[in-house]
Design a protein around this motif. Structure first.
Motif, mmCIF file in Angstrom:
data_model
loop_
_atom_site.group_PDB
_atom_site.id
_atom_site.type_symbol
_atom_site.label_atom_id
_atom_site.label_comp_id
_atom_site.label_asym_id
_atom_site.label_seq_id
_atom_site.Cartn_x
_atom_site.Cartn_y
_atom_site.Cartn_z
ATOM 1 N N GLY A 5 48.034 48.852 50.280
ATOM 2 C CA GLY A 5 47.005 48.725 49.262
ATOM 3 C C GLY A 5 47.059 47.366 48.599
ATOM 4 O O GLY A 5 48.078 46.678 48.640
ATOM 5 N N LEU A 6 45.950 46.974 48.006
ATOM 6 C CA LEU A 6 45.845 45.692 47.336
ATOM 7 C C LEU A 6 44.878 45.839 46.175
ATOM 8 O O LEU A 6 43.789 46.393 46.337
ATOM 9 N N GLY A 7 45.270 45.362 45.002
ATOM 10 C CA GLY A 7 44.404 45.364 43.835
ATOM 11 C C GLY A 7 44.332 43.965 43.246
ATOM 12 O O GLY A 7 45.333 43.266 43.187
ATOM 13 N N VAL A 8 43.136 43.567 42.826
ATOM 14 C CA VAL A 8 42.931 42.212 42.310
ATOM 15 C C VAL A 8 42.119 42.280 41.023
ATOM 16 O O VAL A 8 41.090 42.943 40.967
ATOM 17 N N ASP A 9 42.590 41.587 39.971
ATOM 18 C CA ASP A 9 41.826 41.425 38.741
ATOM 19 C C ASP A 9 40.964 40.182 38.922
ATOM 20 O O ASP A 9 41.464 39.055 38.896
ATOM 21 N N VAL A 10 39.677 40.374 39.149
ATOM 22 C CA VAL A 10 38.775 39.285 39.530
ATOM 23 C C VAL A 10 38.606 38.252 38.422
ATOM 24 O O VAL A 10 38.660 37.044 38.666
ATOM 25 N N PHE A 11 38.400 38.701 37.186
ATOM 26 C CA PHE A 11 38.141 37.767 36.090
ATOM 27 C C PHE A 11 39.405 37.160 35.500
ATOM 28 O O PHE A 11 39.352 36.135 34.846
ATOM 29 N N GLY A 12 40.541 37.812 35.689
ATOM 30 C CA GLY A 12 41.765 37.328 35.055
ATOM 31 C C GLY A 12 41.688 37.509 33.555
ATOM 32 O O GLY A 12 41.048 38.407 33.046
ATOM 33 N N LYS A 13 42.307 36.641 32.828
ATOM 34 C CA LYS A 13 42.319 36.724 31.358
ATOM 35 C C LYS A 13 41.116 35.973 30.802
ATOM 36 O O LYS A 13 41.003 34.766 30.950
ATOM 37 N N ASP A 14 40.181 36.733 30.179
ATOM 38 C CA ASP A 14 39.031 36.063 29.564
ATOM 39 C C ASP A 14 38.825 36.545 28.130
ATOM 40 O O ASP A 14 37.724 36.684 27.659
ATOM 41 N N GLY A 16 39.601 39.499 26.955
ATOM 42 C CA GLY A 16 39.429 40.939 26.852
ATOM 43 C C GLY A 16 38.000 41.401 26.723
ATOM 44 O O GLY A 16 37.745 42.576 26.494
ATOM 45 N N VAL A 17 37.015 40.523 26.867
ATOM 46 C CA VAL A 17 35.616 40.904 26.736
ATOM 47 C C VAL A 17 35.160 41.711 27.939
ATOM 48 O O VAL A 17 34.431 42.681 27.820
ATOM 49 N N ARG A 18 35.606 41.342 29.114
ATOM 50 C CA ARG A 18 35.206 42.042 30.328
ATOM 51 C C ARG A 18 36.336 41.989 31.345
ATOM 52 O O ARG A 18 37.205 41.106 31.297
ATOM 53 N N ALA A 19 36.305 42.952 32.264
ATOM 54 C CA ALA A 19 37.325 42.992 33.310
ATOM 55 C C ALA A 19 36.725 43.608 34.559
ATOM 56 O O ALA A 19 35.914 44.536 34.480
ATOM 57 N N LEU A 20 37.110 43.082 35.699
ATOM 58 C CA LEU A 20 36.697 43.617 36.988
ATOM 59 C C LEU A 20 37.930 43.694 37.875
ATOM 60 O O LEU A 20 38.578 42.687 38.133
ATOM 61 N N THR A 21 38.252 44.906 38.287
ATOM 62 C CA THR A 21 39.386 45.120 39.171
ATOM 63 C C THR A 21 38.874 45.719 40.466
ATOM 64 O O THR A 21 38.103 46.685 40.441
ATOM 65 N N VAL A 22 39.303 45.144 41.590
ATOM 66 C CA VAL A 22 38.881 45.604 42.911
ATOM 67 C C VAL A 22 40.119 45.965 43.703
ATOM 68 O O VAL A 22 41.124 45.253 43.649
ATOM 69 N N GLY A 23 40.051 47.063 44.430
ATOM 70 C CA GLY A 23 41.188 47.472 45.232
ATOM 71 C C GLY A 23 40.758 48.004 46.581
ATOM 72 O O GLY A 23 39.660 48.548 46.742
ATOM 73 N N VAL A 24 41.601 47.833 47.572
ATOM 74 C CA VAL A 24 41.393 48.386 48.902
ATOM 75 C C VAL A 24 42.682 49.078 49.326
ATOM 76 O O VAL A 24 43.774 48.726 48.860
ATOM 77 N N GLY A 25 42.558 50.053 50.185
ATOM 78 C CA GLY A 25 43.738 50.765 50.633
ATOM 79 C C GLY A 25 43.562 51.299 52.043
ATOM 80 O O GLY A 25 42.439 51.459 52.531
ATOM 81 N N ALA A 52 36.426 49.837 42.677
ATOM 82 C CA ALA A 52 36.054 48.726 41.798
ATOM 83 C C ALA A 52 35.817 49.295 40.406
ATOM 84 O O ALA A 52 35.143 50.314 40.254
ATOM 85 N N ASP A 53 36.402 48.657 39.402
ATOM 86 C CA ASP A 53 36.238 49.061 38.007
ATOM 87 C C ASP A 53 35.784 47.855 37.199
ATOM 88 O O ASP A 53 36.394 46.789 37.277
ATOM 89 N N TYR A 54 34.722 48.063 36.424
ATOM 90 C CA TYR A 54 34.207 47.003 35.569
ATOM 91 C C TYR A 54 34.133 47.535 34.142
ATOM 92 O O TYR A 54 33.615 48.628 33.906
ATOM 93 N N THR A 55 34.652 46.784 33.195
ATOM 94 C CA THR A 55 34.527 47.140 31.791
ATOM 95 C C THR A 55 34.051 45.925 31.007
ATOM 96 O O THR A 55 34.449 44.796 31.288
ATOM 97 N N ALA A 56 33.188 46.198 30.074
ATOM 98 C CA ALA A 56 32.706 45.162 29.157
ATOM 99 C C ALA A 56 32.704 45.772 27.763
ATOM 100 O O ALA A 56 33.294 46.825 27.548
#
Length: 194
Positions: A5-14, A16-25, A52-56
């Protein structure tokens, strides 16, 4: 058993306004595998998955999909199916004025389907497609809360039985907690089949 499995935080530290995490397994479990710790483990299965999880600020979205092939490494006389599922879920905190100040909206869809890839002559096809779409609303205050939900469910049986079903479901529930000694709650639902 092989798992990766692999998970990646696409936006990194911004901030805390938004976050996008993508994972494959990926997982494959040999047909001869058995575990006392997990006897219900689906053996002979190869699975691929994506999330994929997106929060704003007010919005939260989740997407997941997976597909699994059965009878991996098993006898040629056994049934082989491909079962796939995808889901999309969303939450929106309205944070408006008046009534809308403490309201959360929920929405989403879940699709599940199965295709018979290989079948012995005596086995009937077990193909189907299930779709569930939903909308919901939650309202909260200091002493009470209520929710209202609607589901549309379409089950499409692609086998020889052809037992298709379309359902509409409406649910409502409430909780009232006036003090730490009393809790009142209730719920009801109506289901209509076409």
């Amino acid at each position: 058993v092989v798992r990766a499995g692999l998970g990646v935080d696409v936006f990194g530290k911004d901030g805390g306004v938004r976050a996008l995490t993508v994972g494959v397994g990926y997982a494959v479990v040999d047909h001869s595998y058995f575990s006392l710790a997990n006897p219900e483990q689906n053996v002979g299965a190869e699975t691929f998955l994506f999330t994929a999880d997106y929060t704003a600020d007010k919005l939260s979205l989740n997407l997941s999909a997976d597909t699994q092939k059965t009878n991996e490494g098993g006898p040629a006389t056994d049934v082989t199916d491909r079962s796939s599922r995808s889901s999309f879920n969303g939450y929106y905190d309205v944070l408006g004025q008046g009534f809308w100040e403490t309201v959360t909206l929920r929405f989403g869809a879940i699709v599940y389907w199965q295709d018979r890839l290989k079948s012995p002559a005596a086995q009937a096809s077990a193909d189907y497609l299930d779709m569930n779409y939903y909308l919901g609303m939650d309202k909260y205050t200091d002493t009470w809360s209520w929710s209202l939900d609607y589901d549309f469910i379409d089950s499409n049986d692609k086998s020889a039985f052809n037992q298709d079903t379309i359902l509409h479901n409406l649910r409502a529930s409430f909780d009232y907690v006036p003090n730490d000694r009393l809790i009142l709650n209730g719920s009801g639902e109506i289901t209509y089949e076409e």
